[in-house]
Structure formats: structure tokens, C-alpha cells
Design an enzyme around this catalytic site. Structure first.
Site: not given
Length: 751
Positions: A441, A639, A643
Site C-alpha cells: 500500500d 497497515d 488492506d
């Protein structure tokens, strides 16, 4: 010790009190660390009732209280380690080993003295020597070897023969044969007697085998205790007492066990934070290196979170206790590492498959060796056959094979914890080194995850008004961009109204009702879903995104009210970490929910191979699944809550320690510091661990491949050499110690 203040010359004043010492050295030690000697003593409690014990080699074996593993015979250990649960067993085994050595040494001297020095015991001392040897050896075998016989017998009940099966069989045969030879020598033919008419006995072999196996167990136990040094080091970071503040303002030092959630605790300058909590009063800097690896202390003030075990610097803090006992961050880390240490790696299946057939095969090999010596060997054939069979049984103990993988996993898990890398299980350690694709990400992974408000464009509303409405609904969101809007409103002194009907729409934004108005804050897709014309905002947003900033829109009662530019900076470690991974041949893919322009602006400065922008949680999971279908070994790092699906889909999910609990729970690996540099460290540790496991398995297989034929006597026809059962026992013990010693090398692996 009582010291007369008038007579001793050694004095020291501390904290308004005078202290007197018997000697200068005692005074120096006190001056170096007064709190160590003045802190209230907390008695060490035994393991509480109901403590779960498990086997270090067979984690599926779990029971309340201590005992022995029914599969391998090893002593069970507490599933949750503690600071005090190690030394007692080591000391007890050391005492047992010392007594066995004291009993075995005379047996060895009496039996081997004539062979080594060429002299014989004169009559009647030869009879005294033989009976003395028998009595001492019997004590060693029946008392010292009792645990081996018990474990060997228990292994036959579920039919899971192990090393103790072979040890019990070998020593039992040698001792029983010797007893019969001593008490009933007439049963043996003249060919089996020496020149003095005695039948050869092997009391010394049985005694020495028991003692050497105990020595091997002791060395192995002590070495295994070293594998838990990292966990005990983490547990030792937390002080045993805390200074609780009572409702009436009175303060007292109490044991941590007596703290409760909601209590107020004072942390004085230089002290360690006792538990997880929130700062209520005071300002200071806290060293969080033990948690994140970051050497620079972090500023803390009212409202900030504190983690138990971190080191307060110069200021005084008052904290509210949020978590105690097993719920603290440090306790969860220790439990996670302990569970990883006892999980089974894929390579362990090889050892398990071999071990299942190994013990029966060794018994057959011993029987074949016995028969070969009986039929083809020189006189006395029975003695030679017995020695060969016992040697095969002893040298082929599968202990080294069983320890090869678990020891490496245990050490690697502890080493990872020291480096800020937590593995959920052994499979994660073994799999990570083989990944060829890393998906990650952007926000919070590549960047700091703490964006700030860079610009505001309003549409028919005042700046203070749009910030107030946006902050009202975003205050209940966990997204980093939401925190930036709330922080901006608070920083400008804007009163934030209450919200009702709050709803978080994953991958789009949030909605709610503020002061009677319908409010929506989020990305362009949320505006589309709400059928809001955001064309004016999109124009300015494109300019922001070209510079790498993110854009959000605010709609009030169905009309566009504002656009916000939020900028996030790259973590200092991001670029070097990605460069190192790219040079190692890892394909790098960025997945982000941000606009394509923003994503490309960030990726343009980094060695990223592919960029997927505007990805929803479902999109991220689908892309990860597609990469795996292409034959790639995929690791996903993230995080946020969005996700979590992708983390679960990947071969290895890597959660950032500063991220959401859901992301961390979905991950196989957690990076406490929360940056990509930890992935490079974790991958290096994984590669070193797999290499170490292969070395251990090689040692174990080669050792048995060489040792069994030697013990059976294959060199006798060529060189006239045979292997004594005592030498076989020593070799067996050293093989286990060598495997453990090789695994311990992982503690010094450079990451």
C-alpha cells in the site's frame, strides 16, 4: 548484614537518607544503581494453576501442568514463557548429572583399568571389584536411566517410538545381560569366558551410556534455554513494580499484578513505563527503541499512548492504565513469538516422515547386526553380537533429526523479535525467503501515514465552516487522512460539532448528519455514489495530485462544499529498502486507493515496477490473487483495514506495527517499526534460517548414514575396528549438541 555506622568508613547519602556499608565495593555498587537495592522485593510466584505446557518439538501436544511428551519424551515447557521458569530444571539436571558422573567414574575405572593399564585385580579383590561395579552401575541405570525407560515405555503406547525407545532398549539389554552373566555364569559356554573363567559384562557401557545421554540432555536443555534469551530479554524490560496514585493523591509502589485498567500511575524520570496506557499529565521524551528499533526518543504529552517496557527520559508522566497482563503490547509480542517458535515448519514434514520409519528401521538394523556377528563373527560371538546391536541402537537415536528444524525456528523467532520482526508461525519464516513479488500500500507503508492539510478550496462556504463539518464526521474514522482534517480543525481552534448517523464506506469515505445537515467526506467515487456534481473540485484536485498530494471532497446537503489537499511524506527508509529489494530480484507492485496521478507522482521517485491506483479492498485482494495465479510468490505489506483482504490472500501478509489491529491480525509477519526496511531484514533472516535448517538436516542424516554402519561393524573385516557402545553414546549426544549449536548461530545473523 548488620553494619555499625560509627565503625564503618563507608557512607553515602541518597534521596535524603544516609546509608552505611560494610565495604567500599558494596558502596560503589549501591551508588551505581540505588533503585536496584531500594525497590520493594516482589516474591517470585510459581507457575499459576492451569498453565498450559507444550512440547518444543510437537506443539500439538498441550496439557495443564508439566510432564513429558508422549511422542518424543522431552520435558514439556510452559506455552507462555516467563523470566523464572527456566533455571530450576537446568539446576536439577545439573545436580543429577553430577551425581551420575560420581557413580559412573568408579565403574569406568574398575572395568577399563585392566584394559588400559594391563593390570588385573588380585583375588579376592576381583570379586569385590565386579560386585562394586555391578552395584554402582545398577544405581546409575535404574535411578539415572529411569526417566529414559519411562519415556521409552510411554512411546510404545501410542506407537510413536523415539530416541528414548532406543536408549531404553540398548541400555536395558546391556545391563540385563551383565546381571545374568554375573549371577548365572554357568548359562554361558566356555568360549565366552576369559582366562580367569569370567563371562564378560557390560555394566560400564550401560552406566556410561546413561550418563552421557544425561549429559547430552543437559547440554541440549541449556542450549534450548538460550534460544529463549530474546523473549526473556523482552519480558525483563518491564519493571516488576509501578507507582500507583490513589484517589486521595497518596502514592505507593505496588507489584504489577495489583494494577487494574483505569488506575493512574506515575512514571518518574529515568524509569521504565510499567504497562500500556495513555498520558494524562506531563511532558517527556520516551525511548521506544525496544519496540521500533528507532534510537531517537519520541515526544510524549497528554493524550499520547505509552507502551510498557519503554524508557522514560527526563520528564515526569502520569498515565492511565489501558492494558495489563497478557493484554499489553509486550505480552502479545512475547506470546506471538513463543507460538511461532513452537509451530511446525514445512521442512519439518521431511524429518517427521523419516522419523516415523526410523526407529523400527534401526531396531531391524540392530537385529541384522546381531545376527551377522552371531553367525559370522569371531569368538565370543554372543559378546560381539551384543556389543554391535547395542551400539547400533544407541548411535542411531533420532534426537538430532527431530531437533534440526525446531531449534532453528526457535532461535530465528527470537532473533526476529530483537530486530522488530514478528513471525506468526514457522511456515512464515520458511516461506518469506522464497517470495519474488512484493505488493504494498502507499499511505502508512511507503509514507509516514500522517498526512497534513496542505490546501483548502471552498465552494460557497467559509473555511472554518467546511473544516468543522469535515472534522465532525472524520473524527470517528481511523483513516490517516481523517486524522489530518481533525488535526487541522483543532489546530485552528475551530469548534467541532457532534455527528449522528455516522457511517464508514470502505474504500470511499464517511457520511453522517451534523447540525441537521447531511455531510459526506471522501473521494470521487463517494461523490459519484451520492450523485454529487464535483466537477469544480476535480479540476483543482488534478493539480494537487500531479504534485503527489491526495484530494478529498466535502459535500453538504448534496452539494459540493470544499476540496482538501492532503500531503504525506515518504518514510526515510522507504527508498533504500525498495532499492535493496529490487536489487535482490523482487518485483515491486504498489496498490493504492489514491488517484492515478497521485500514485504515479509518488512512484516516479522509487524503483517500483507496477502501479495500481484507485484500488478498493476487493480490487487489492483480486490483484494479489491474480499475481499468485501467474505463478508468483507474493508478499503483501499493508497497515489499514482496507488492506486486510489482500494480506489474507497473499502467500505472506506483512502487517505494519503502527497499523490497524485488523491488518496485523491478517498478517503472517508484523513489522513493529512499520517501515519497509523491516521486510529486507525479515527476508534476510528467513534465508539464513532456511539455510540453517538445511545444514541441520544434512548433519542429522549424514551422521546416521555414517554412524549406523560403523556401529554395526562394517570396518571390522577391513581394519579390525568396532565401535564401543560408550563411544556410540558420546557420538549420539554430540550430534544433538552440534545441531543445537549450529542453530544458535542464528542469534548473530546480521540483518
Amino acid at each position: 548484614m548488620t553494619v555499625d555506622p560509627a565503625k564503618t568508613p563507608h557512607h553515602h547519602a541518597h534521596d535524603g537518607h544516609d546509608y552505611h556499608f560494610c565495604g567500599g565495593r558494596c558502596r560503589e555498587k549501591f551508588m551505581a544503581d540505588p533503585d536496584k537495592y531500594l525497590a520493594p522485593k516482589v516474591p517470585e510466584a510459581p507457575m499459576p494453576a492451569g498453565t498450559i505446557y507444550t512440547c518444543p518439538m510437537h506443539p500439538e501436544v498441550r496439557q495443564e501442568g508439566p510432564g513429558a511428551c508422549p511422542k518424543c519424551g522431552m520435558a514439556l515447557e510452559p506455552a507462555m514463557p516467563s523470566l523464572e521458569d527456566d533455571d530450576g530444571e537446568v539446576r536439577a539436571m545439573a545436580r543429577r548429572l553430577g551425581l551420575l558422573a560420581a557413580l559412573t567414574l568408579p565403574v569406568f575405572i574398575v572395568a577399563m583399568g585392566p584394559h588400559l593399564f594391563g593390570w588385573m585385580w588380585p583375588s579376592p579383590w576381583d570379586a569385590v571389584a565386579r560386585w562394586g561395579e555391578a552395584v554402582l552401575a545398577t544405581a546409575v541405570v535404574l535411578w539415572g536411566g529411569a526417566p529414559f525407560f519411562a519415556r521409552g515405555w510411554r512411546s510404545l503406547v501410542p506407537w510413536s517410538p523415539n530416541m528414548y525407545t532406543l536408549i531404553a532398549l540398548g541400555t536395558g539389554v546391556a545391563w540385563l545381560y551383565s546381571v545374568v552373566a554375573l549371577l548365572l555364569p554357568g548359562l554361558f559356554p566356555p568360549a565366552m569366558r576369559d582366562m580367569h573363567g569370567h563371562v564378560a559384562v557390560y555394566f560400564e557401557s550401560a552406566a556410561v551410556i546413561v550418563t552421557l545421554v544425561t549429559l547430552g540432555d543437559f547440554l541440549e536443555l541449556r542450549a534450548r534455554r538460550q534460544t529463549g534469551a530474546a523473549l526473556r530479554g523482552l519480558l525483563g524490560l518491564v519493571p516488576k513494580t509501578a507507582r500507583r496514585i490513589h484517589a486521595d493523591g497518596r502514592e505507593e509502589d505496588i507489584a504489577l499484578d495489583h494494577l487494574h485498567v483505569g488506575d493512574h500511575v506515575r512514571v518518574r524520570p529515568g524509569e521504565k513505563v510499567p504497562v500500556d496506557g495513555t498520558v494524562l499529565d506531563g511532558e517527556s521524551h520516551v525511548d521506544e527503541a525496544m519496540l521500533t528499533g528507532e534510537a531517537v526518543p519520541v515526544a510524549k504529552r497528554a493524550g499520547d499512548k505509552l507502551t510498557g517496557g519503554t524508557q522514560n527520559q527526563h520528564g515526569a508522566l502520569v498515565l492511565r492504565v489501558d492494558h495489563v497482563g497478557a493484554d499489553t503490547v509486550l505480552s502479545r509480542i512475547v506470546m506471538m513469538v513463543a507460538e511461532a517458535q513452537r509451530s511446525r515448519a514445512p521442512s519439518q514434514r521431511v524429518a517427521d516422515t523419516v522419523a516415523a520409519w526410523f526407529v523400527p528401521a534401526v531396531v531391524v538394523a540392530a537385529a541384522v547386526a546381531f545376527a551377522a556377528w552371531w553367525l559370522l563373527g569371531p569368538q565370543p560371538v554372543l559378546a560381539h553380537a551384543l556389543v554391535a546391536a547395542v551400539s547400533v541402537l544407541i548411535i542411531a537415536c533420532p534426537c538430532a533429526l527431530g531437533l534440526a528444524t525446531p531449534m532453528s525456528i526457535m532461535v530465528a523467532s527470537g532473533r526476529g523479535a530483537q530486530a522488530g520482526v514478528l513471525f506468526r508461525d514457522a511456515a512464515a519464516i520458511e516461506t518469506l525467503q522464497g517470495i519474488d513479488t512484493l505488493v504494498f500500500d502507499k499511505t502508512g507503508t511507503l509514507t509516514e501515514g500522517k498526512p497534513t492539510l496542505a490546501d483548502v478550496r471552498t465552494f460557497g462556504r467559509q473555511r472554518a465552516e467546511v473544516l468543522a463539518y469535515a472534522a465532525a464526521v472524520e473524527r470517528l474514522s481511523e483513516h490517516p487522512l481523517a486524522a489530518a482534517l481533525v488535526a487541522a480543525a483543532e489546530g485552528e481552534g475551530i469548534a467541532i460539532p457532534r455527528v449522528s448517523g455516522f457511517q464508514a464506506i470502505v474504500g470511499r469515505g464517511v457520511t453522517g448528519r451534523v447540525d441537521g445537515h447531511d455531510v459526506a467526506v471522501g473521494n470521487g467515487r463517494l461523490m459519484d455514489d451520492e450523485r454529487i456534481d464535483a466537477a469544480a473540485g476535480r479540476e483543482v484536485a488534478e493539480k494537487w495530485r500531479a504534485k503527489g498530494a491526495s484530494a478529498m471532497y466535502l459535500a453538504i446537503d448534496g452539494r459540493l462544499a470544499a476540496a482538501f489537499s492532503l500531503a504525506d511524506t515518504l518514510k526515510p527508509s522507504t527508498k533504500p529498502a525498495l532499492e535493496a529489494l529490487h536489487e535482490a530480484g523482487v518485483h515491486l507492485v504498489m496498490l493504492t486507493g489514491d488517484n492515478a496521478a497521485t500514485a504515479k507522482a509518488v512512484a516516479s521517485t522509487l524503483p517500483i515496477d507496477d502501479v495500481h491506483a484507485g484500488a478498493s479492498p476487493q480490487d487489492k485482494a483480486s490483484i494479489v490473487a491474480q499475481l499468485r495465479e501467474e505463478g508468483r510468490k507474493v508478499a503483501m505489506a499493508g497497515d489499514g483495514v482496507n488492506d486486510a483482504p489482500a494480506l489474507a490472500k497473499a502467500d505472506i501478509g506483512i502487517g505494519m506495527g503502527n497499523g490497524s489491529d485488523i491488518a496485523i491480525e491478517s498478517a503472517s509477519v508484523t513489522l513493529l517499526k512499520g517501515d519497509l526496511a523491516g521486510i529486507a531484514r525479515a527476508r534476510a533472516l528467513s534465508a539464513a534460517t532456511v539455510k540453517n535448517i538445511r545444514q541441520n538436516l544434512f548433519f542429522a542424516f549424514v551422521y546416521n548414514a555414517i554412524g549406523v554402519p560403523l556401529a554395526a561393524g562394517v570396518l571390522y573385516p577391513v581394519l579390525g575396528l568396532t565401535l564401543s557402545p560408550m563411544v556410540a553414546a558420546l557420538a549420539m549426544s554430540l550430534s544433538s549438541v552440534s545441531v543445537v549449536g549450529n542453530a544458535l548461530r542464528l542469534r548473530t545473523t546480521r540483518l
